[in-house]
Design a protein around this motif. Structure first.
Motif, PDB file in Angstrom:
ATOM      1  N   SER A 140       0.811  -1.223   0.000  1.00  0.00           N
ATOM      2  CA  SER A 140       0.000   0.000   0.000  1.00  0.00           C
ATOM      3  C   SER A 140       0.844   1.272   0.000  1.00  0.00           C
ATOM      4  N   TRP A 143       2.304   4.087  -5.269  1.00  0.00           N
ATOM      5  CA  TRP A 143       1.382   5.086  -5.815  1.00  0.00           C
ATOM      6  C   TRP A 143       0.034   4.439  -6.182  1.00  0.00           C
ATOM      7  N   GLU A 147      -5.020   7.860  -3.674  1.00  0.00           N
ATOM      8  CA  GLU A 147      -4.109   8.704  -2.890  1.00  0.00           C
ATOM      9  C   GLU A 147      -3.749   9.976  -3.668  1.00  0.00           C
ATOM     10  N   GLN A 150      -6.645  12.256  -3.310  1.00  0.00           N
ATOM     11  CA  GLN A 150      -6.630  12.830  -1.957  1.00  0.00           C
ATOM     12  C   GLN A 150      -5.589  13.953  -1.854  1.00  0.00           C
ATOM     13  N   ARG A 151      -4.433  13.697  -2.444  1.00  0.00           N
ATOM     14  CA  ARG A 151      -3.350  14.678  -2.450  1.00  0.00           C
ATOM     15  C   ARG A 151      -3.769  15.949  -3.191  1.00  0.00           C
ATOM     16  N   LYS A 169      -4.482   2.769   1.920  1.00  0.00           N
ATOM     17  CA  LYS A 169      -3.933   4.117   2.108  1.00  0.00           C
ATOM     18  C   LYS A 169      -4.543   5.043   1.059  1.00  0.00           C
ATOM     19  N   GLY A 170      -4.597   6.314   1.405  1.00  0.00           N
ATOM     20  CA  GLY A 170      -5.145   7.284   0.447  1.00  0.00           C
ATOM     21  C   GLY A 170      -6.632   7.520   0.640  1.00  0.00           C
TER      22      GLY A 170
END
Ligand code: CA
Length: 552
Positions: A140, A143, A147, A150-151, A169-170
């Motif tokens: 996870s 990239w 995510e 989200q960024r 994640k993300g």
């Protein structure tokens, strides 16, 4: 995402994250530098101008709905033998108001690997997630498109099936099926909600939708756009319908696909050597009740009896083998389609919510499954093969602001293309390391001249489950070439125009010698291009390697 107080801080943080990320990926080429400058200018302008900030908030929302093992043949918008018996009106609505894709293919047609390819925009050999059985856990830390969204200021959530072992994640919020090795269960499932295990009461498809709608109620109306991944467990094995749909088709016999009685002639060592034919259904699949007074182990053994060719069983010893196959098919297909009835109902709930809350127009809605599935074709259930029914992913996109309604697309697209496409819809550039390509231009009548005319496939898992030989191959709009290689050395060629059911292996037909030679060269080129040009021994090592299992 870390909570910050003011808009300016949010923007600054996004810029810093973007900057850090770009350094990490070491992609400081001219395009990136220009991208930085542009991004920096836009962000600085956004900080200064409320009007620009307002425009920023108009970026589309994204709802990405993925079910597990939902074959295109079981969506009425795609037609097929079940379209009038088991229609899917809400999924069809997405197609009527959007684009129905006919040639979207999976690069490795099995659950976890397809999900990993979608998240990363990369093949299994690049994202490291090759198999379900002994496939380990998805890394996870690499990239992924959620995510990246989200960024770039999207609110992100994942609800339903994750099935990649590692913690997602993300996502600002996640609530995924955590029991049964993250397969989850249809009834009273456990979920992992942002790191905490919670037990829920009810039917998984309804519950997962409840949690998605709860999140939308709290997060769907602010200035920031959102991306929601709504991932159903259904209609994955063991195909347990909601109580109200258990007996939907009790009084009828379901039709049989044309290849139900395939004799595997010319494909004896590949299609003819699996553990996924109708006889391989176990007693749990067929919803039988174990005799009383069994220990837990005895009960488990009894329920899963029949998983392979040595253990096949009949519900009644007086049945012929063919009668038993048909009886098992009827039970299977009715349960499978009943699970889909609940998926379709719940997509209707999501559409109703979006409509009532004014979110329907500025939200891109995508419906897909992680791969296709065999619904009795070739006498099978399950997936894995590069044959059409499992290779093809149902894929529908609705976004009336940009896409013409009620249209179809026939371009050759794969699941590694989803991430860059979703990002382009959101106005975010994908990093160069992503192997897939955005097909957004294709949908606006501007298909790039160099758009691929064929796709590359590679499946690795063996022998569990279902004893499907590892294979790779390419498919273009007419022909498909496959090489099965683990402990056989079999090439197959199909002409999908004259033989759409893939019953006639043309590999030894002298009329196709030149075509076969060209396609063999092309598959080598694809392997080089995607950096999968390894020896067969190296491929076999991947099949043999125990990467670990998903831990509950
Ligand atoms: Ca699946």
């Amino acid at each position: 995402m870390k909570k910050v107080d003011s808009f300016n801080e949010v923007i600054s943080e996004h810029f810093l994250n973007l900057f850090n990320f770009k350094f990490k990926t070491m992609k400081m080429n001219l395009r990136t530098i220009v991208g930085f400058t542009l991004a920096g200018t836009l962000i600085l302008t956004a900080c200064q101008s409320p009007n620009t900030a307002k425009q920023e908030s108009k970026r589309p929302n994204i709802i990405y709905i993925m079910s597990d093992d939902h074959a295109a043949q079981a969506i009425s918008a795609y037609g097929g033998i079940f379209d009038s018996i088991a229609p899917t009106p809400n999924i069809d609505r997405l197609a009527h108001e959007g684009i129905l894709f006919n040639n979207v293919f999976c690069t490795n047609a099995i659950c976890g690997p397809s999900r990993a390819a979608i998240l990363t925009g990369k093949y299994s050999h690049v994202n490291g997630y090759y198999k379900n059985e002994s496939g380990g856990q998805f890394n996870s830390d690499q990239w992924t498109f959620p995510e990246e969204l989200q960024r770039n200021g999207y609110k992100t959530a994942l609800v339903g099936k994750w099935h990649l072992g590692s913690e997602p994640k993300g996502f600002d919020f996640f609530k995924y099926h955590s029991n049964a090795g993250q397969q989850g269960s249809y009834w009273d499932p456990e979920y992992n909600e942002n790191g905490k295990i919670v037990s829920e009461k009810g039917y998984a498809t309804n519950l997962t939708t409840d949690f998605a709608l709860n999140w939308l109620r709290e997060n769907g109306k602010g200035n920031d756009p959102f991306c929601l991944l709504l991932q159903y467990k259904a209609p994955h094995r063991p195909w347990e319908p909601d109580e109200k749909y258990k007996d939907l088709w009790e009084d009828i016999d379901m039709p049989y696909p044309a290849t139900f009685n395939d004799d595997y002639k010319g494909r004896e060592k590949t299609a003819g050597d699996t553990d996924m034919n109708m006889g391989s259904f176990n007693r749990r699949d067929m919803k039988l009740n174990a005799p009383e007074n069994m220990s837990a182990k005895e009960r488990r053994d009894w329920m899963t009896y029949g998983n392979n060719r040595e253990e096949q069983w009949k519900p009644d010893e007086n049945m012929t083998d063919q009668e038993a196959r048909e009886w098992k098919y009827q039970t299977y297909i009715k349960d499978y389609l009943a699970c889909i009835r609940s998926v379709d109902d719940n997509i209707g709930r999501v559409l109703e919510y979006l409509e009532e809350n004014g979110l329907l127009e500025n939200t891109v809605i995508i419906y897909m499954a992680d791969q296709g599935f065999f619904l009795g074709e070739h006498g099978w259930f399950d997936k894995r093969f590069m044959y059409e029914e499992s290779l093809r992913m149902p894929f529908i996109m609705r976004f009336p602001e940009q896409f013409q309604a009620n249209t179809t697309n026939d371009d050759i697209i794969t699941n590694i293309d989803f991430a860059p496409t979703i990002l382009e819809v959101a106005g975010v550039e994908a990093p160069e390391e992503v192997q897939g390509r955005s097909f957004l231009a294709n949908l606006k009548g501007n298909k790039p001249a160099d758009w691929p005319e064929s796709m590359y496939y590679h499946y690795y898992e063996f022998p569990y489950w279902h004893h499907v030989q590892p294979h790779y191959g390419i498919r273009n709009s007419r022909y498909k070439l496959i090489h099965f290689y683990y402990n056989v050395d079999v090439w197959e060629l199909y002409d999908l125009k004259t033989d759409p059911n893939e019953l006639n292996n043309l590999i030894d037909d002298p009329a196709y010698t030149n075509l076969i030679s060209d396609m063999k060269a092309e598959v080598q080129e694809k392997m080089k291009y995607y950096q999968n040009d390894k020896s067969l021994d190296e491929f076999r090592e991947i099949s043999d390697k125990d990467f670990g299992n998903i831990v509950h």
